[in-house]
Design a protein around this motif. Structure first.
Motif, PDB file in Angstrom:
ATOM      1  N   SER A 191       0.829  -1.204   0.000  1.00 37.77           N
ATOM      2  CA  SER A 191       0.000   0.000   0.000  1.00 37.77           C
ATOM      3  C   SER A 191       0.865   1.257   0.000  1.00 37.77           C
ATOM      4  CB  SER A 191      -0.964   0.000   1.181  1.00 37.77           C
ATOM      5  OG  SER A 191      -0.280   0.171   2.393  1.00 37.77           O
TER       6      SER A 191
ATOM      7  N   HIS B 257       2.623   1.347  -3.666  1.00 31.65           N
ATOM      8  CA  HIS B 257       1.777   1.354  -4.856  1.00 31.65           C
ATOM      9  C   HIS B 257       1.902   2.638  -5.680  1.00 31.65           C
ATOM     10  CE1 HIS B 257      -1.375   0.161  -7.521  1.00 31.65           C
ATOM     11  NE2 HIS B 257      -2.041   1.262  -7.261  1.00 31.65           N
TER      12      HIS B 257
ATOM     13  N   SER C  15      -0.312  -3.971  -5.525  1.00 28.41           N
ATOM     14  CA  SER C  15      -1.111  -3.137  -4.639  1.00 28.41           C
ATOM     15  C   SER C  15      -1.604  -4.015  -3.492  1.00 28.41           C
ATOM     16  CB  SER C  15      -2.304  -2.531  -5.375  1.00 28.41           C
ATOM     17  OG  SER C  15      -3.251  -3.529  -5.681  1.00 28.41           O
ATOM     18  N   GLU C  16      -2.169  -3.381  -2.476  1.00 30.37           N
ATOM     19  CA  GLU C  16      -2.697  -4.168  -1.371  1.00 30.37           C
ATOM     20  C   GLU C  16      -3.832  -5.078  -1.839  1.00 30.37           C
ATOM     21  OE1 GLU C  16      -4.523   0.004  -0.934  1.00 30.37           O
ATOM     22  OE2 GLU C  16      -2.651  -0.867  -1.612  1.00 30.37           O
TER      23      GLU C  16
END
Length: 66
Positions: free
Chosen positions: A39, A42, A50-51
């Motif tokens: 996160s 990103h 990404s998360e």
């Protein structure tokens, strides 16, 4: 929140790629740590992690409601 440098973001991407290639699922704590790092990273990654990607790869790490 502070943003990662490009080198740090690349390191997250390399680690994530390594973990994805392993035959066994990593421990839930490792997956959650990767989500946190992803996160932060990103915004620096062009086509990376990404998360959301971490959660999709190992949904069982989040089964306990965290």
């Amino acid at each position: 929140m502070a943003r990662m440098t490009p080198a740090e973001a690349t390191a997250v991407n390399v680690l994530f790629g390594y973990l994805v290639g392993q035959p066994d699922e990593p421990p839930a704590a490792v997956v959650r740590a990767m989500e946190t790092l992803a996160s932060r990273a990103h915004s620096r990654l062009q086509a990376g992690v990404s998360e959301v990607t971490v959660r999709k790869q190992w949904p069982s790490a989040y089964d306990d409601g965290q």
